[in-house]
Design a protein around this motif. Structure first.
Motif, PDB file in Angstrom:
ATOM      1  N   PHE A 105      84.610  25.598  91.778  1.00  0.00           N
ATOM      2  CA  PHE A 105      84.727  25.846  90.343  1.00  0.00           C
ATOM      3  C   PHE A 105      83.954  24.810  89.534  1.00  0.00           C
ATOM      4  CE2 PHE A 105      88.608  27.676  92.150  1.00  0.00           C
ATOM      5  CZ  PHE A 105      88.670  28.896  91.505  1.00  0.00           C
ATOM      6  N   TYR A 106      83.394  25.276  88.398  1.00  0.00           N
ATOM      7  CA  TYR A 106      82.778  24.386  87.417  1.00  0.00           C
ATOM      8  C   TYR A 106      83.562  24.552  86.106  1.00  0.00           C
ATOM      9  CZ  TYR A 106      78.924  23.391  90.550  1.00  0.00           C
ATOM     10  OH  TYR A 106      78.171  22.959  91.624  1.00  0.00           O
ATOM     11  N   ARG A 107      84.496  23.596  85.859  1.00  0.00           N
ATOM     12  CA  ARG A 107      85.420  23.684  84.722  1.00  0.00           C
ATOM     13  C   ARG A 107      85.762  22.262  84.260  1.00  0.00           C
ATOM     14  NH1 ARG A 107      88.683  28.090  84.239  1.00  0.00           N
ATOM     15  NH2 ARG A 107      90.547  26.834  83.932  1.00  0.00           N
ATOM     16  N   SER A 108      84.930  21.653  83.415  1.00  0.00           N
ATOM     17  CA  SER A 108      85.197  20.253  83.073  1.00  0.00           C
ATOM     18  C   SER A 108      84.961  19.909  81.592  1.00  0.00           C
ATOM     19  CB  SER A 108      84.334  19.361  83.966  1.00  0.00           C
ATOM     20  OG  SER A 108      82.955  19.667  83.806  1.00  0.00           O
ATOM     21  N   PRO A 109      85.610  20.546  80.640  1.00  0.00           N
ATOM     22  CA  PRO A 109      86.438  21.743  80.833  1.00  0.00           C
ATOM     23  C   PRO A 109      85.612  22.998  80.602  1.00  0.00           C
ATOM     24  CG  PRO A 109      86.712  20.955  78.606  1.00  0.00           C
ATOM     25  CD  PRO A 109      85.708  20.024  79.273  1.00  0.00           C
ATOM     26  N   ALA A 110      86.167  24.130  81.025  1.00  0.00           N
ATOM     27  CA  ALA A 110      85.591  25.434  80.677  1.00  0.00           C
ATOM     28  C   ALA A 110      86.230  25.911  79.378  1.00  0.00           C
ATOM     29  CB  ALA A 110      85.854  26.434  81.793  1.00  0.00           C
ATOM     30  N   ALA A 111      85.565  26.828  78.706  1.00  0.00           N
ATOM     31  CA  ALA A 111      86.035  27.285  77.401  1.00  0.00           C
ATOM     32  C   ALA A 111      87.452  27.840  77.459  1.00  0.00           C
ATOM     33  CB  ALA A 111      85.074  28.345  76.855  1.00  0.00           C
ATOM     34  N   ASP A 112      87.796  28.561  78.519  1.00  0.00           N
ATOM     35  CA  ASP A 112      89.117  29.189  78.580  1.00  0.00           C
ATOM     36  C   ASP A 112      90.252  28.171  78.567  1.00  0.00           C
ATOM     37  OD1 ASP A 112      90.095  28.858  81.649  1.00  0.00           O
ATOM     38  OD2 ASP A 112      87.946  29.223  81.614  1.00  0.00           O
ATOM     39  N   MET A 113      89.967  26.937  78.996  1.00  0.00           N
ATOM     40  CA  MET A 113      90.987  25.895  79.025  1.00  0.00           C
ATOM     41  C   MET A 113      91.340  25.393  77.626  1.00  0.00           C
ATOM     42  SD  MET A 113      89.279  23.833  82.223  1.00  0.00           S
ATOM     43  CE  MET A 113      90.503  22.525  82.317  1.00  0.00           C
ATOM     44  N   LEU A 114      90.569  25.777  76.617  1.00  0.00           N
ATOM     45  CA  LEU A 114      90.727  25.242  75.261  1.00  0.00           C
ATOM     46  C   LEU A 114      91.427  26.211  74.312  1.00  0.00           C
ATOM     47  CD1 LEU A 114      87.224  23.557  74.899  1.00  0.00           C
ATOM     48  CD2 LEU A 114      89.358  22.551  75.747  1.00  0.00           C
ATOM     49  N   LEU A 115      91.917  27.333  74.817  1.00  0.00           N
ATOM     50  CA  LEU A 115      92.646  28.284  73.977  1.00  0.00           C
ATOM     51  C   LEU A 115      93.901  27.620  73.412  1.00  0.00           C
ATOM     52  CD1 LEU A 115      92.835  31.302  73.027  1.00  0.00           C
ATOM     53  CD2 LEU A 115      94.336  31.654  75.014  1.00  0.00           C
ATOM     54  N   ARG A 116      94.124  27.796  72.089  1.00  0.00           N
ATOM     55  CA  ARG A 116      95.273  27.184  71.418  1.00  0.00           C
ATOM     56  C   ARG A 116      96.246  28.254  70.925  1.00  0.00           C
ATOM     57  NH1 ARG A 116      90.842  24.689  69.081  1.00  0.00           N
ATOM     58  NH2 ARG A 116      91.240  25.763  67.085  1.00  0.00           N
ATOM     59  N   SER A 117      97.509  27.892  70.853  1.00  0.00           N
ATOM     60  CA  SER A 117      98.557  28.839  70.449  1.00  0.00           C
ATOM     61  C   SER A 117      98.250  29.493  69.119  1.00  0.00           C
ATOM     62  CB  SER A 117      99.911  28.119  70.369  1.00  0.00           C
ATOM     63  OG  SER A 117     100.318  27.653  71.622  1.00  0.00           O
ATOM     64  N   GLU A 118      97.771  28.688  68.147  1.00  0.00           N
ATOM     65  CA  GLU A 118      97.554  29.218  66.807  1.00  0.00           C
ATOM     66  C   GLU A 118      96.393  30.203  66.746  1.00  0.00           C
ATOM     67  OE1 GLU A 118      95.789  24.955  66.901  1.00  0.00           O
ATOM     68  OE2 GLU A 118      97.512  26.051  67.752  1.00  0.00           O
ATOM     69  N   GLU A 119      95.597  30.295  67.823  1.00  0.00           N
ATOM     70  CA  GLU A 119      94.496  31.252  67.864  1.00  0.00           C
ATOM     71  C   GLU A 119      94.942  32.635  68.342  1.00  0.00           C
ATOM     72  OE1 GLU A 119      90.625  28.450  68.702  1.00  0.00           O
ATOM     73  OE2 GLU A 119      92.029  28.742  70.376  1.00  0.00           O
ATOM     74  N   ILE A 120      96.182  32.753  68.772  1.00  0.00           N
ATOM     75  CA  ILE A 120      96.700  34.015  69.307  1.00  0.00           C
ATOM     76  C   ILE A 120      97.476  34.729  68.204  1.00  0.00           C
ATOM     77  CG2 ILE A 120      98.145  35.096  71.072  1.00  0.00           C
ATOM     78  CD1 ILE A 120      97.687  32.539  72.764  1.00  0.00           C
ATOM     79  N   GLY A 121      96.878  35.775  67.654  1.00  0.00           N
ATOM     80  CA  GLY A 121      97.492  36.500  66.543  1.00  0.00           C
ATOM     81  C   GLY A 121      98.679  37.333  66.987  1.00  0.00           C
ATOM     82  N   ASP A 122      99.644  37.504  66.072  1.00  0.00           N
ATOM     83  CA  ASP A 122     100.803  38.340  66.379  1.00  0.00           C
ATOM     84  C   ASP A 122     100.389  39.767  66.726  1.00  0.00           C
ATOM     85  OD1 ASP A 122     102.543  36.248  65.918  1.00  0.00           O
ATOM     86  OD2 ASP A 122     102.968  36.819  63.838  1.00  0.00           O
ATOM     87  N   ASP A 123      99.306  40.240  66.096  1.00  0.00           N
ATOM     88  CA  ASP A 123      98.866  41.612  66.346  1.00  0.00           C
ATOM     89  C   ASP A 123      98.354  41.790  67.768  1.00  0.00           C
ATOM     90  OD1 ASP A 123      96.764  39.896  65.573  1.00  0.00           O
ATOM     91  OD2 ASP A 123      95.469  41.591  65.103  1.00  0.00           O
ATOM     92  N   TRP A 124      98.072  40.705  68.464  1.00  0.00           N
ATOM     93  CA  TRP A 124      97.649  40.798  69.861  1.00  0.00           C
ATOM     94  C   TRP A 124      98.832  40.963  70.818  1.00  0.00           C
ATOM     95  CZ3 TRP A 124      93.559  36.240  70.118  1.00  0.00           C
ATOM     96  CH2 TRP A 124      92.438  36.609  69.364  1.00  0.00           C
ATOM     97  N   LEU A 125     100.055  40.757  70.308  1.00  0.00           N
ATOM     98  CA  LEU A 125     101.246  40.799  71.155  1.00  0.00           C
ATOM     99  C   LEU A 125     102.244  41.872  70.750  1.00  0.00           C
ATOM    100  CD1 LEU A 125     101.936  36.944  71.347  1.00  0.00           C
ATOM    101  CD2 LEU A 125     100.880  38.353  73.125  1.00  0.00           C
ATOM    102  N   ASN A 126     102.180  42.335  69.496  1.00  0.00           N
ATOM    103  CA  ASN A 126     103.227  43.213  68.968  1.00  0.00           C
ATOM    104  C   ASN A 126     103.409  44.510  69.744  1.00  0.00           C
ATOM    105  OD1 ASN A 126     103.986  41.484  66.912  1.00  0.00           O
ATOM    106  ND2 ASN A 126     102.593  42.390  65.400  1.00  0.00           N
ATOM    107  N   ASP A 127     102.324  45.063  70.298  1.00  0.00           N
ATOM    108  CA  ASP A 127     102.418  46.364  70.974  1.00  0.00           C
ATOM    109  C   ASP A 127     102.463  46.235  72.497  1.00  0.00           C
ATOM    110  OD1 ASP A 127      99.834  45.479  71.300  1.00  0.00           O
ATOM    111  OD2 ASP A 127      98.880  47.409  70.859  1.00  0.00           O
ATOM    112  N   ALA A 128     102.765  45.054  72.998  1.00  0.00           N
ATOM    113  CA  ALA A 128     102.733  44.830  74.452  1.00  0.00           C
ATOM    114  C   ALA A 128     103.943  45.446  75.148  1.00  0.00           C
ATOM    115  CB  ALA A 128     102.677  43.332  74.760  1.00  0.00           C
TER     116      ALA A 128
END
Length: 319
Positions: A105-128
């Motif tokens: 793996f090349y992850r030092s860091p990779a972009a996916d490791m930097l996802l933050r809680s406040e970036e996850i909108g409620d509309d992405w979870l409401n219909d799950a």
């Protein structure tokens, strides 16, 4: 009724050799393929005809754009955050003659490791109907907190929470650190999928005894995958074996994710909820249908190279 399978975690580029049986140092050429376990699951659901959304973070680079296009072409809603802070992750995969893998793996860091809680909108979870995550996004902050916060939010909204430990030891500071962190979040899950090898690593026990111990931590069901031998579905009062589908395996990359995608597609399409999950999976007929289907999805995936490119359509599974 909610039908969407929402997956959160890593999305990266797998470089896979064209031939099996070579060490990474000896592979002369690699083929690019989109990968990342939760992204593979989302793609598996979409290619089967289900509704799926992938939440993750990619670099503002050519690989990030390729991954977005790949998800969209597979039918996945790509709820992606782009960043200039880090580049999209990559992994080189070496395939043994039996189709099993080694990773670099090349992850030092990779972009996916930097996802933050406040970036996850409620509309992405409401219909799950289902919220699915793995352990790779638990390796480092801030993605660890984002993953767990989203799981709690989705559970509060009534979603089934699905967890695949998907052990990748090279990404962790130590085996003990991996084991401790992976085990700590079992109580968040309604449904846990593990391999026999992962049960042994996490608990030092056989699959049935280990599954019973995991169940005591809170999930309604533990699904233990057995490779070509299918799977076992274990609840507090049942242990049901569902036979596998024999195939000639070429590349096992994404097979477990295909299995999970098939399983979650079935749960979402049947309208199964967190409240009815345990009763549903205690029934041998339901298990035979749901996990026989999931076994076929996983098996077909091993007959082609790469992860997302190898995932089957509903017609291929039912054919």
């Amino acid at each position: 009724m909610k039908r969407t399978v929402v997956c959160l975690g890593e999305l990266l580029i797998d470089f896979v050799p064209e031939t099996n049986g070579q060490a990474l140092a000896d592979v002369p050429a690699f083929k690019r393929a989109a990968g990342g376990a939760p992204a593979n699951v989302a793609a598996a659901v979409a290619k089967l005809g289900g509704a799926s959304r992938f939440i993750g973070k990619v670099g503002r680079d050519a690989f990030g754009e390729h991954l977005r296009q790949t998800l969209e072409e597979a039918g996945v809603e790509a709820a992606l955050v782009e960043t200039d802070e880090a580049r999209t992750g990559i992994a080189f995969v070496s395939l043994r003659e039996d189709g099993e893998r080694d990773f670099l793996f090349y992850r030092s860091p990779a972009a996916d490791m930097l996802l933050r809680s406040e970036e996850i909108g409620d509309d992405w979870l409401n219909d799950a109907a289902v919220y699915h995550f793995g352990s790779v996004s638990l390796v480092a902050e801030p993605c660890r907190s984002a993953t767990l916060d989203a799981a709690r939010r989705a559970r509060g909204l009534g979603a089934i929470v699905s967890y695949d430990p998907n052990v990748r030891l090279p990404l962790w500071p130590s085996a003990d650190a991996a084991r401790k962190e992976i085990m700590a979040h079992m109580p968040l899950a309604d449904l846990v999928k593990v391999s026999e090898e992962e049960v042994e690593f996490l608990l030092g026990k056989g699959s049935l005894e280990g599954a019973r111990e995991l169940l005591a931590m809170g999930p309604s069901a533990i699904v233990v995958t057995l490779g070509p031998n299918g799977c076992r579905v274990i609840t507090a009062t049942s242990d049901i074996h569902v036979a596998g589908t024999p195939v000639a395996a070429v590349d096992t990359t994404g097979a477990g994710d295909g299995f999970v995608g098939g399983m979650l597609y079935q749960l979402a399409s049947r309208g199964i909820s967190a409240e009815t999950l345990g009763d549903t999976l205690r029934d041998p007929v339901n298990c035979g249908e749901i996990f026989g289907f999931a076994n076929r999805v996983g098996a077909i995936t091993t007959t082609r190279r790469g992860a997302i490119p190898s995932l089957p359509t509903l017609a291929e599974v039912n054919g």
